[in-house]
Design an enzyme around this catalytic site. Structure first.
Site, PDB file in Angstrom:
ATOM      1  N   PRO A 273       0.801  -1.221   0.000  1.00  0.00           N
ATOM      2  CA  PRO A 273       0.000   0.000   0.000  1.00  0.00           C
ATOM      3  C   PRO A 273       0.837   1.276   0.000  1.00  0.00           C
ATOM      4  O   PRO A 273       0.484   2.262  -0.658  1.00  0.00           O
ATOM      5  CB  PRO A 273      -0.821  -0.124   1.293  1.00  0.00           C
ATOM      6  CG  PRO A 273      -0.890  -1.591   1.559  1.00  0.00           C
ATOM      7  CD  PRO A 273       0.433  -2.135   1.102  1.00  0.00           C
ATOM      8  N   ASP A 274       1.958   1.262   0.726  1.00  0.00           N
ATOM      9  CA  ASP A 274       2.805   2.446   0.787  1.00  0.00           C
ATOM     10  C   ASP A 274       4.262   2.107   0.483  1.00  0.00           C
ATOM     11  O   ASP A 274       5.179   2.787   0.923  1.00  0.00           O
ATOM     12  CB  ASP A 274       2.697   3.115   2.163  1.00  0.00           C
ATOM     13  CG  ASP A 274       2.948   2.142   3.314  1.00  0.00           C
ATOM     14  OD1 ASP A 274       3.291   0.979   3.030  1.00  0.00           O
ATOM     15  OD2 ASP A 274       2.790   2.550   4.471  1.00  0.00           O
ATOM     16  N   GLU A 275       4.469   1.051  -0.275  1.00  0.00           N
ATOM     17  CA  GLU A 275       5.827   0.594  -0.561  1.00  0.00           C
ATOM     18  C   GLU A 275       6.019   0.335  -2.046  1.00  0.00           C
ATOM     19  O   GLU A 275       5.174  -0.269  -2.712  1.00  0.00           O
ATOM     20  CB  GLU A 275       6.140  -0.675   0.233  1.00  0.00           C
ATOM     21  CG  GLU A 275       7.615  -1.048   0.238  1.00  0.00           C
ATOM     22  CD  GLU A 275       7.927  -2.141   1.239  1.00  0.00           C
ATOM     23  OE1 GLU A 275       8.156  -3.275   0.800  1.00  0.00           O
ATOM     24  OE2 GLU A 275       7.909  -1.854   2.451  1.00  0.00           O
TER      25      GLU A 275
END
Length: 319
Positions: free
Chosen positions: A249-251
């Site tokens: 999701p945030d990588e």
């Protein structure tokens, strides 16, 4: 190795700067239909037939249709190994061949996890209902009788490749950004490392801080737009031949191939952080992005993608 910038992510006072259109505006990276059909011509087609003349005719026809990556063999016992080696987008398969027949090849393909989803169009002079049904039951995607009508083959080949491309996009690409996803990295990037041989390569794992805070404060739609803008900025730093993927999701992960020396990878990491540090204007808010980056080097940190990714992950955890 680890890199980190000092800025933070959050909502500042309302900004009058308009939202700049990006390449991800449709949220799916969908190209127009004509471009999609043209891209199918880059598909890798592997043909198996014990008659060299048939292979020559097929190859001439497909070349005339614009397909360029063609592989053919009249050696049916070695066909399965060729399919494993080249991993084609589609197989055109004769059924009645000496030593190893097309039915056996179909069965072996569907029993192999690495090959089971590769479509196979059967081309055979045996067009009776029993043969057709057996081929389809064993996993043939389509069935054409010989002599093959060129126009029909062209359409069935195009439709089968289009369906595969759509399935691959759902399976291997992130819907929000259009980037390769974690499954793509796990199953396909390893081959790119294998082809590097002793050449240097690197993995940059990029963890973008506090996406959840933006989702909570400004809503999921703004959070999705932020992900798209971050992806676009990261791609701006990639060179031709490098691979950017969204693996969480945030990588994100950026794979550097070619001249990815110990000095080059940290330089790229600094460029990424500099690019991300520029404010992003969304929904009347000026957002500042911070990120941490862990670096894994090939072959010094490992001789396979899993080991290099692990090294990058360890470096990221110490960022």
């Amino acid at each position: 190795m680890a890199q980190k910038n000092a800025t933070t992510i959050g909502a500042a006072q309302a900004s009058s700067a308009p939202i700049q259109p990006g390449r991800w505006d449709d949220g799916r990276g969908v190209r127009d239909v004509e471009a999609q059909l043209d891209s199918l011509k880059d598909s890798r087609i592997l043909m198996v037939d014990d008659e060299p003349t048939t292979l020559e005719v097929l190859e001439a026809f497909l070349t005339g249709e614009g397909y360029s990556e063609l592989i053919s063999t009249s050696d049916s016992p070695g066909a399965l190994e060729m399919i494993r080696e080249h991993h084609p987008d589609i197989v055109l398969l004769d059924l009645m061949m000496p030593e190893v027949g097309g039915f056996e090849i179909l069965v072996a393909m569907r029993e192999d996890p690495a090959l089971e989803h590769i479509p196979a169009i059967v081309l055979t002079s045996n067009v009776d209902a029993e043969t057709k049904l057996r081929a389809l039951e064993l996993g043939a995607t389509d069935f054409l009788g010989k002599p093959v009508d060129p126009s029909e083959l062209a359409l069935r080949l195009r439709n089968t490749l289009a369906a595969k491309a759509y399935r691959d996009r759902l399976a291997y690409y992130d819907v929000l950004t259009g980037l390769p996803n974690a499954r793509f990295v796990s199953e396909r990037v390893g081959g790119m490392f294998d082809r590097q041989g002793s050449s240097a390569a690197a993995v940059l794992l990029i963890d973008v801080d506090r996406f959840k805070q933006v989702n909570d404060a400004l809503g999921r739609a703004v959070g999705d737009q932020l992900v798209q803008y971050v992806a676009e900025r990261l791609e701006n730093c990639a060179r031709p031949g490098d691979r950017l993927a969204r693996v969480g999701p945030d990588e994100f992960s950026l794979f550097l191939f070619g001249s990815a020396s110990k000095e080059h990878a940290p330089f790229v990491a600094r460029q990424l952080l500099k690019e991300l540090a520029e404010p992003i204007c969304l929904a009347g808010n000026e957002l500042f992005v911070s990120a941490s980056i862990g670096i894994g080097l090939f072959p010094s940190d490992g001789d396979c993608i899993q080991t290099v990714l692990g090294s990058a992950g360890t470096a990221l955890s110490h960022a």
